[in-house]
Design a protein around this motif. Structure first.
Motif, PDB file in Angstrom:
ATOM      1  N   CYS A 225      14.529  26.116  26.650  1.00  0.00           N
ATOM      2  CA  CYS A 225      14.164  25.891  25.258  1.00  0.00           C
ATOM      3  C   CYS A 225      13.423  27.126  24.741  1.00  0.00           C
ATOM      4  CB  CYS A 225      13.302  24.631  25.129  1.00  0.00           C
ATOM      5  SG  CYS A 225      11.705  24.748  25.962  1.00  0.00           S
ATOM      6  N   HIS A 226      13.016  27.116  23.500  1.00  0.00           N
ATOM      7  CA  HIS A 226      12.357  28.269  22.886  1.00  0.00           C
ATOM      8  C   HIS A 226      11.047  28.637  23.579  1.00  0.00           C
ATOM      9  CE1 HIS A 226      10.274  30.546  19.657  1.00  0.00           C
ATOM     10  NE2 HIS A 226      11.482  31.051  19.503  1.00  0.00           N
ATOM     11  N   CYS A 227      10.213  27.642  23.884  1.00  0.00           N
ATOM     12  CA  CYS A 227       8.906  27.930  24.478  1.00  0.00           C
ATOM     13  C   CYS A 227       8.958  28.102  25.997  1.00  0.00           C
ATOM     14  CB  CYS A 227       7.894  26.844  24.105  1.00  0.00           C
ATOM     15  SG  CYS A 227       8.165  25.243  24.902  1.00  0.00           S
ATOM     16  N   GLY A 228      10.083  27.727  26.628  1.00  0.00           N
ATOM     17  CA  GLY A 228      10.250  27.916  28.062  1.00  0.00           C
ATOM     18  C   GLY A 228       9.781  26.764  28.936  1.00  0.00           C
ATOM     19  N   LYS A 229       9.309  25.669  28.335  1.00  0.00           N
ATOM     20  CA  LYS A 229       8.888  24.522  29.150  1.00  0.00           C
ATOM     21  C   LYS A 229      10.063  23.810  29.810  1.00  0.00           C
ATOM     22  CE  LYS A 229       4.531  22.799  27.368  1.00  0.00           C
ATOM     23  NZ  LYS A 229       3.884  21.687  26.663  1.00  0.00           N
ATOM     24  N   ILE A 230      11.188  23.729  29.110  1.00  0.00           N
ATOM     25  CA  ILE A 230      12.365  23.028  29.614  1.00  0.00           C
ATOM     26  C   ILE A 230      13.350  24.059  30.139  1.00  0.00           C
ATOM     27  CG2 ILE A 230      14.210  21.408  29.045  1.00  0.00           C
ATOM     28  CD1 ILE A 230      11.223  20.382  28.727  1.00  0.00           C
TER      29      ILE A 230
ATOM     30  N   LEU B 259       8.568  15.287  35.398  1.00  0.00           N
ATOM     31  CA  LEU B 259       7.939  16.288  34.539  1.00  0.00           C
ATOM     32  C   LEU B 259       8.803  16.564  33.309  1.00  0.00           C
ATOM     33  CD1 LEU B 259       5.627  18.281  34.032  1.00  0.00           C
ATOM     34  CD2 LEU B 259       6.903  19.951  35.400  1.00  0.00           C
ATOM     35  N   PHE B 260      10.117  16.667  33.514  1.00  0.00           N
ATOM     36  CA  PHE B 260      11.047  16.875  32.404  1.00  0.00           C
ATOM     37  C   PHE B 260      10.903  15.750  31.374  1.00  0.00           C
ATOM     38  CE2 PHE B 260      15.388  15.800  30.811  1.00  0.00           C
ATOM     39  CZ  PHE B 260      15.558  16.890  29.973  1.00  0.00           C
TER      40      PHE B 260
ATOM     41  N   SER C 280       9.070  18.621  23.613  1.00  0.00           N
ATOM     42  CA  SER C 280       7.995  18.079  22.768  1.00  0.00           C
ATOM     43  C   SER C 280       7.110  19.177  22.178  1.00  0.00           C
ATOM     44  CB  SER C 280       7.145  17.088  23.566  1.00  0.00           C
ATOM     45  OG  SER C 280       6.564  17.720  24.674  1.00  0.00           O
ATOM     46  N   THR C 281       7.243  20.410  22.650  1.00  0.00           N
ATOM     47  CA  THR C 281       6.460  21.521  22.108  1.00  0.00           C
ATOM     48  C   THR C 281       7.226  22.275  21.017  1.00  0.00           C
ATOM     49  OG1 THR C 281       5.275  21.783  24.193  1.00  0.00           O
ATOM     50  CG2 THR C 281       5.228  23.653  22.676  1.00  0.00           C
ATOM     51  N   CYS C 282       8.430  22.755  21.332  1.00  0.00           N
ATOM     52  CA  CYS C 282       9.168  23.593  20.366  1.00  0.00           C
ATOM     53  C   CYS C 282      10.289  22.853  19.648  1.00  0.00           C
ATOM     54  CB  CYS C 282       9.707  24.840  21.047  1.00  0.00           C
ATOM     55  SG  CYS C 282      10.996  24.541  22.283  1.00  0.00           S
ATOM     56  N   GLY C 283      10.676  21.690  20.144  1.00  0.00           N
ATOM     57  CA  GLY C 283      11.690  20.880  19.475  1.00  0.00           C
ATOM     58  C   GLY C 283      13.128  21.240  19.790  1.00  0.00           C
ATOM     59  N   ILE C 284      13.350  22.207  20.662  1.00  0.00           N
ATOM     60  CA  ILE C 284      14.715  22.654  20.972  1.00  0.00           C
ATOM     61  C   ILE C 284      15.352  21.734  22.015  1.00  0.00           C
ATOM     62  CG2 ILE C 284      16.072  24.585  21.936  1.00  0.00           C
ATOM     63  CD1 ILE C 284      14.955  25.099  19.115  1.00  0.00           C
ATOM     64  N   LEU C 285      16.667  21.573  21.892  1.00  0.00           N
ATOM     65  CA  LEU C 285      17.481  20.782  22.819  1.00  0.00           C
ATOM     66  C   LEU C 285      18.418  21.745  23.555  1.00  0.00           C
ATOM     67  CD1 LEU C 285      18.504  17.851  23.649  1.00  0.00           C
ATOM     68  CD2 LEU C 285      20.215  18.183  21.858  1.00  0.00           C
ATOM     69  N   PRO C 286      18.008  22.266  24.719  1.00  0.00           N
ATOM     70  CA  PRO C 286      18.838  23.257  25.399  1.00  0.00           C
ATOM     71  C   PRO C 286      20.070  22.673  26.101  1.00  0.00           C
ATOM     72  CG  PRO C 286      16.764  22.970  26.564  1.00  0.00           C
ATOM     73  CD  PRO C 286      16.703  22.121  25.339  1.00  0.00           C
TER      74      PRO C 286
END
Length: 139
Positions: free
Chosen positions: A8-13, A58-59, A79-85
């Motif tokens: 995702c954009h922020c790298g969490k996912i 965690l995911f 839940s942080t950046c809203g992106i669906l990778p």
């Protein structure tokens, strides 16, 4: 087979998938109510070629689940950046749809691509006519 990274954009996912770099990649441009609004351009990966980084627990904690209609598609937005990778699509519940622009294609760039249209507003007809389900079927 090469391994590619998705995030995702922020790298969490984060996740990875494997595919043959030399094979052309079919990108699906869908007009269902969700894909149309997000301008989603995606491709299919069999579940056996997909690996989630980190634990499933965690995911799920770091994403927001969104389902509607038949609830076959499983969409989890960061839940942080809203992106669906990536997500489990209704058309291919045995695999994953990967958002094309969320992939790090590495130093050689993306493989040759072909864009196909999926008429998600007439889902049943398009599913039968496009052959999309074959893209995640195990050989």
């Amino acid at each position: 087979m090469e391994t590619y990274n998705i995030q995702c954009h922020c790298g969490k996912i984060k996740a990875n998938f494997r595919r043959d770099r030399d094979l052309p990649l079919t990108l699906w441009d869908c007009n269902c109510s969700d894909c149309r609004m997000r301008r989603n351009l995606h491709f299919m990966i069999p579940a056996s070629d997909f690996t989630l980084e980190g634990s499933k627990k965690l995911f799920e904690e770091q994403t927001i689940l969104y389902q509607w209609g038949t609830k076959t598609a499983v969409r989890r937005f960061c839940s942080t950046c809203g992106i669906l990778p990536f997500y489990i699509p209704r058309s291919n519940p045995d695999g994953y749809a990967v958002t094309y622009h969320c992939v790090d294609w590495g130093e050689y760039g993306s493989p040759k691509t072909e864009i196909k249209y999926y008429d998600g507003q007439n889902w049943e007809k398009s599913h039968a006519e496009t052959g999309i389900a074959k893209e995640t079927a195990e050989n």
